[in-house]
Design a protein around this motif. Structure first.
Motif, PDB file in Angstrom:
ATOM      1  N   HIS A   1       0.835  -1.199   0.000  1.00  0.00           N
ATOM      2  CA  HIS A   1       0.000   0.000   0.000  1.00  0.00           C
ATOM      3  C   HIS A   1       0.869   1.249   0.000  1.00  0.00           C
ATOM      4  CE1 HIS A   1      -4.211  -1.060   0.277  1.00  0.00           C
ATOM      5  NE2 HIS A   1      -3.922  -2.041   1.111  1.00  0.00           N
ATOM      6  N   ASP A   2       0.701   2.078  -1.024  1.00  0.00           N
ATOM      7  CA  ASP A   2       1.216   3.444  -1.059  1.00  0.00           C
ATOM      8  C   ASP A   2       2.722   3.567  -0.882  1.00  0.00           C
ATOM      9  OD1 ASP A   2      -1.413   4.265  -1.435  1.00  0.00           O
ATOM     10  OD2 ASP A   2      -1.773   4.370   0.723  1.00  0.00           O
TER      11      ASP A   2
ATOM     12  N   ARG B   1      -4.162   3.797  -2.994  1.00  0.00           N
ATOM     13  CA  ARG B   1      -5.451   4.168  -2.401  1.00  0.00           C
ATOM     14  C   ARG B   1      -5.925   5.455  -3.062  1.00  0.00           C
ATOM     15  NH1 ARG B   1      -5.951   1.458   2.988  1.00  0.00           N
ATOM     16  NH2 ARG B   1      -3.894   0.672   3.506  1.00  0.00           N
TER      17      ARG B   1
ATOM     18  N   ASP C   1      -9.202   1.139  -4.375  1.00  0.00           N
ATOM     19  CA  ASP C   1      -7.825   0.717  -4.611  1.00  0.00           C
ATOM     20  C   ASP C   1      -7.557   0.337  -6.059  1.00  0.00           C
ATOM     21  OD1 ASP C   1      -7.440   1.068  -1.913  1.00  0.00           O
ATOM     22  OD2 ASP C   1      -7.641  -1.052  -1.413  1.00  0.00           O
TER      23      ASP C   1
ATOM     24  N   PRO D   1      -1.050   8.723  -2.466  1.00  0.00           N
ATOM     25  CA  PRO D   1      -2.415   8.276  -2.183  1.00  0.00           C
ATOM     26  C   PRO D   1      -3.382   9.447  -2.227  1.00  0.00           C
ATOM     27  CG  PRO D   1      -1.161   8.440  -0.152  1.00  0.00           C
ATOM     28  CD  PRO D   1      -0.196   8.711  -1.274  1.00  0.00           C
TER      29      PRO D   1
ATOM     30  N   ARG E   1     -13.183  -3.545   1.787  1.00  0.00           N
ATOM     31  CA  ARG E   1     -11.994  -2.785   1.399  1.00  0.00           C
ATOM     32  C   ARG E   1     -12.375  -1.698   0.410  1.00  0.00           C
ATOM     33  NH1 ARG E   1      -7.782  -7.482  -0.121  1.00  0.00           N
ATOM     34  NH2 ARG E   1      -9.648  -8.506  -0.897  1.00  0.00           N
ATOM     35  N   GLY E   2     -11.446  -0.779   0.204  1.00  0.00           N
ATOM     36  CA  GLY E   2     -11.680   0.295  -0.749  1.00  0.00           C
ATOM     37  C   GLY E   2     -11.857  -0.266  -2.145  1.00  0.00           C
TER      38      GLY E   2
ATOM     39  N   SER F   1      -6.378  -4.715   5.120  1.00  0.00           N
ATOM     40  CA  SER F   1      -5.492  -4.102   4.133  1.00  0.00           C
ATOM     41  C   SER F   1      -4.713  -5.159   3.386  1.00  0.00           C
ATOM     42  CB  SER F   1      -4.518  -3.151   4.823  1.00  0.00           C
ATOM     43  OG  SER F   1      -3.713  -3.861   5.739  1.00  0.00           O
TER      44      SER F   1
END
Length: 202
Positions: A6-7, A35, A40, A52, A80-81, A201
């Protein structure tokens, strides 16, 4: 193997360097789970982390500026996103701008999210891929996408995704199966307005 924290991309860069020294037959694609404001996305062949919080269109542009490819992660995951939560027309327009959509995510705990993702990928003519979405060593390779050709470059991966693909859709890890009952309980309780769902996540 794509590494998409992530990111950030520092872990992927380190893994690529280690693989070059110790496992030259393994190609590591430097990637990131981005994100965005709406959900996502996955970028690969990155040289810099994508900030992000961008709009999806801006995230796509940022990846393209680096010569990378971009796809949609777990589009219909409830916890989740997920970009699939957007209005249908805008989501379908976005799908038309990416290189792939996750048609099978091994961490999608329950529901018909994978089936919905596979259906929209097929209907819109966007390559569907299967991913392990591994957070632990035990999960690596649970799901995978078999392609022909050389997917180690952006052009090569794009061409490979356009050709025949074999989606290996294994079951989620023991870890995921253990937390699924808890997630279902949270969903039932949430339906009564008591708690928010857990954030899971990548």
């Amino acid at each position: 193997m794509a590494i998409t924290d992530h990111d950030r991309i520092d872990g992927a860069l380190e893994a690529k360097a280690i693989a070059a020294r110790e496992a030259p037959d393994l190609t590591v694609l430097v990637g990131q789970e981005i994100r965005t404001q709406a959900g996502d996305m996955i970028g690969v062949f990155l040289t810099e982390a994508v900030p992000p919080g961008l709009a999806p269109a801006d995230a796509i542009a940022a990846v393209r500026e680096q010569g990378g490819l971009i796809g949609i992660a777990h589009p219909f995951d409830r916890f989740r996103g997920s970009l699939g939560k957007a209005e249908a027309a805008s989501f379908e327009a976005l799908v038309g701008e990416v290189d792939w959509i996750e048609a099978w995510n091994a961490r999608l705990m329950f529901g018909d999210g994978n089936a919905r993702a596979a259906a929209i990928a097929e209907r819109l003519g966007v390559p569907g891929v299967a991913v392990s979405d591994a957070h632990t060593v035990l999960e690596v390779g649970i799901a995978a996408t078999g392609v022909q050709g050389d997917p180690s470059t952006p052009d090569g991966l794009r061409a490979a995704l356009a050709g025949p693909r074999e989606l290996v859709t294994g079951r989620a890890s023991a870890y995921v199966r253990l937390i699924a009952p808890a997630a279902k309980l949270v969903q039932r309780v949430r339906g009564r307005g008591r708690v928010e769902p857990p954030v899971v996540s990548r």
